[in-house]
Design an enzyme around this catalytic site. Sequence first.
Site, mmCIF file in Angstrom:
data_model
loop_
_atom_site.group_PDB
_atom_site.id
_atom_site.type_symbol
_atom_site.label_atom_id
_atom_site.label_comp_id
_atom_site.label_asym_id
_atom_site.label_seq_id
_atom_site.Cartn_x
_atom_site.Cartn_y
_atom_site.Cartn_z
ATOM 1 N N THR A 1 0.838 -1.196 0.000
ATOM 2 C CA THR A 1 0.000 0.000 0.000
ATOM 3 C C THR A 1 0.875 1.248 0.000
ATOM 4 O O THR A 1 0.638 2.197 -0.747
ATOM 5 C CB THR A 1 -0.921 -0.014 1.236
ATOM 6 O OG1 THR A 1 -1.572 -1.279 1.301
ATOM 7 C CG2 THR A 1 -1.953 1.077 1.156
ATOM 8 N N GLU B 1 12.395 -25.817 29.736
ATOM 9 C CA GLU B 1 13.149 -24.860 28.916
ATOM 10 C C GLU B 1 14.617 -25.265 28.820
ATOM 11 O O GLU B 1 15.236 -25.116 27.769
ATOM 12 C CB GLU B 1 13.017 -23.443 29.476
ATOM 13 C CG GLU B 1 11.582 -22.888 29.489
ATOM 14 C CD GLU B 1 10.881 -22.944 28.143
ATOM 15 O OE1 GLU B 1 11.568 -22.861 27.104
ATOM 16 O OE2 GLU B 1 9.642 -23.099 28.113
HETATM 17 P P1 ADP Z 1 0.896 -4.076 2.900
HETATM 18 O O1 ADP Z 1 -0.007 -3.197 2.100
HETATM 19 O O2 ADP Z 1 1.965 -4.734 2.083
HETATM 20 O O3 ADP Z 1 0.182 -5.056 3.759
HETATM 21 P P2 ADP Z 1 1.547 -1.601 4.119
HETATM 22 O O4 ADP Z 1 1.993 -0.839 2.945
HETATM 23 O O5 ADP Z 1 0.164 -1.322 4.605
HETATM 24 O O6 ADP Z 1 1.712 -3.151 3.884
HETATM 25 O O7 ADP Z 1 2.597 -1.382 5.268
HETATM 26 C C1 ADP Z 1 2.208 -1.214 6.609
HETATM 27 C C2 ADP Z 1 3.159 -0.284 7.331
HETATM 28 O O8 ADP Z 1 4.439 -0.884 7.468
HETATM 29 C C3 ADP Z 1 3.417 0.989 6.577
HETATM 30 O O9 ADP Z 1 2.460 1.953 6.872
HETATM 31 C C4 ADP Z 1 4.786 1.394 7.076
HETATM 32 O O10 ADP Z 1 4.685 2.090 8.280
HETATM 33 C C5 ADP Z 1 5.456 0.086 7.356
HETATM 34 N N1 ADP Z 1 6.344 -0.316 6.255
HETATM 35 C C6 ADP Z 1 6.240 -1.439 5.516
HETATM 36 N N2 ADP Z 1 7.247 -1.522 4.619
HETATM 37 C C7 ADP Z 1 7.997 -0.412 4.782
HETATM 38 C C8 ADP Z 1 9.182 0.087 4.142
HETATM 39 N N3 ADP Z 1 9.774 -0.583 3.152
HETATM 40 N N4 ADP Z 1 9.671 1.263 4.570
HETATM 41 C C9 ADP Z 1 9.080 1.945 5.572
HETATM 42 N N5 ADP Z 1 7.976 1.529 6.196
HETATM 43 C C10 ADP Z 1 7.426 0.363 5.840
HETATM 44 ZN ZN ZN Z 2 8.450 -25.863 25.094
HETATM 45 MG MG MG Z 3 -2.046 -3.127 2.393
#
Ligand code: ADP
Ligand code: ZN
Ligand code: MG
Length: 621
Positions: free
Chosen positions: A217, A433
Amino acid sequence: MDKKPLHNNRTKKPTNKGMKNAGFIAILVLVALVVLAASNQPSQLKSIPITEAVQQSNKGAYSKIEVQNNELKITKKGEAKPTLKSYLEPNATMKDEGFDYSKVTIDPKAQNNGQSGWVAIATTIVPVVLIGGLLYFMLRSAQGQGNQAMSFGKSKARLYGNEKDKVEFKDVAGQAEAKQDLEEVVEFLKFPKKFSSVGARIPKGVLLVGPPGTGKTLLSRAVAGEANVPFFSISGSEFVEMFVGVGASRVRDLFAKAKKNAPCIIFIDEIDAVGRRRGSGMGGGHDEREQTLNQILVEMDGFEKGENVIVLAATNRADVLDPALLRPGRFDRRVGIGLPDRQDRAAILKVHFEKKPLAKEVDIDSLAAKTAGSSGADLANIANESAIIAARNNHSQIAQSDVTEAFERVAIGPERKNKIMNEKEKEITAYHEAGHAIVGHVLPDSDPVHKVTIIPRGGTGGVTWFLPPEDRSYTSIIEFKDILARALGGRIAEEVIFGKERVTTGAGNDLQKAAEIARDMVINQGMGTKLRDQVFHVDEGIMMERIMHEREYSDETAKVIDDEVETLITEAADRARAVIKANLKKIEELKDKLLENETVEADEVIKIFEGTVMPKSAALY
Ligand code: ADP
Ligand code: ZN
Ligand code: MG
């Protein structure tokens, strides 16, 4: 090329504006109420950590503790009014935290103290009424099919593109390959003539494929931000609603709007929700879904030459998508987005710690090394948890200890320091453990021990952590076998120490995990003994159809698979048993240390385990 100013893209229907105003006023009233409620609070109390509160209280330093939800107001002995406050951990009770009820008066019903009656009523009833009203409006706009004024609400697409939530490639750490692929898309949007003049067909659809939380996204929004074009975003699951025919008309609406605003990007998040393979005949309401999907296909085919709209879509299940979606002229470009490697993880952590006050001592690189397998979203979560924990500990900067705690919390759930375990259970857990730890330590192809603890966490009684020294993509049979053996190490230690019939439920989860790994080895990886190099994997995308018709393999093969799994598990148990019996003294030593300190770190584990023996019968080679 001239670009339309963004505010022209907004509809100017008066009713729509009216709705917005109503929402705005509602928010204002809410804010006013919150301020009112806050200003009504008694004077400032000094905040102390919960552990300190428990300690002092049990020493008899306090006369009274008022409990309001998870907030404690503490009155010291000899004082008339509360001067301190502290907070219970989420979902923990006073008992969980370890308060001694005989040392202090605990007053649980101090609700609404100091609040005048009408404020209490206003702060509880008014929001309910407001929220109810808003819900009513939202429902009406969702149903407002024939309602002219609601035409914008018809496709619930959100339009981004204003400056303040703009995302650019520089906000996305790592993912160099994906960025490179998407830079091309940005060029298409920015300079369409450059491509059409040499007869290139600009792709209509780009599919982003990758595990959840890897930034799909985020990257899509960055494309819009870089190209400086409007971005219409809708989630696949929003299409699939109760009202028949709504999905398809939303698609029509969305594409019509996009064409008006070209050049622009349409982003369909979680496209697998509508784009699943058609015709499987399972899963209710698929008619509606199929209509929606058909409409998407029709619209994508209907783009005329030079219509500069690019459809980005994201999914973590490319395998279940309908093949029609992937044909040329539709989503014919695919951008793979993987879990970040160590360097990328460090970069992502840096992005997310950037705006937070971080102590100099904090070692981002070693955190990146420890978080193999985490997605960008997990890492963002660790950064955020670190800040929360720092605030709760009254640190002005995020310290290394806050970051470590955040990492462990995200990885296995918060510590439950005061969950009551009796002495016998503690001893069993310590042996259990220690069993995991010794097997993992002694076997040559297992990862090194990182930490052993008998403090309950999440759903477990204790934890033994192994950390791979570096990222790896492949696992060999001998490595799998060592993983299996150390997973069984806990149960086998209980068996060896206490006897066959006295093993406990403490190993339940371990056994399940071991069985999963063994099945995966046999079915998916061709790592059985008799079934070596054969794979019985069923693609989940067509699983639905398969369930109804036939399995990939015969009943006889199913039996052989079960036998193979059993062979692997038995072998692992035997190896674990051999290691444990050969090193009983060391297990006792670690158990004693665990009972004394509850947590033993890697360096100390290694010290205790100096001189362990690797029995011949446990060797694979
Ligand atoms: P997806 O759509 O792949 O499920 P998102 O784009 O919604 O993932 O990512 C969720 C959050 O994770 C983002 O809002 C961001 O804060 C963080 N994130 C994920 N990948 C990155 C990246 N490469 N750099 C910086 N932040 C990231
Ligand atoms: Zn265990
Ligand atoms: Mg997403």
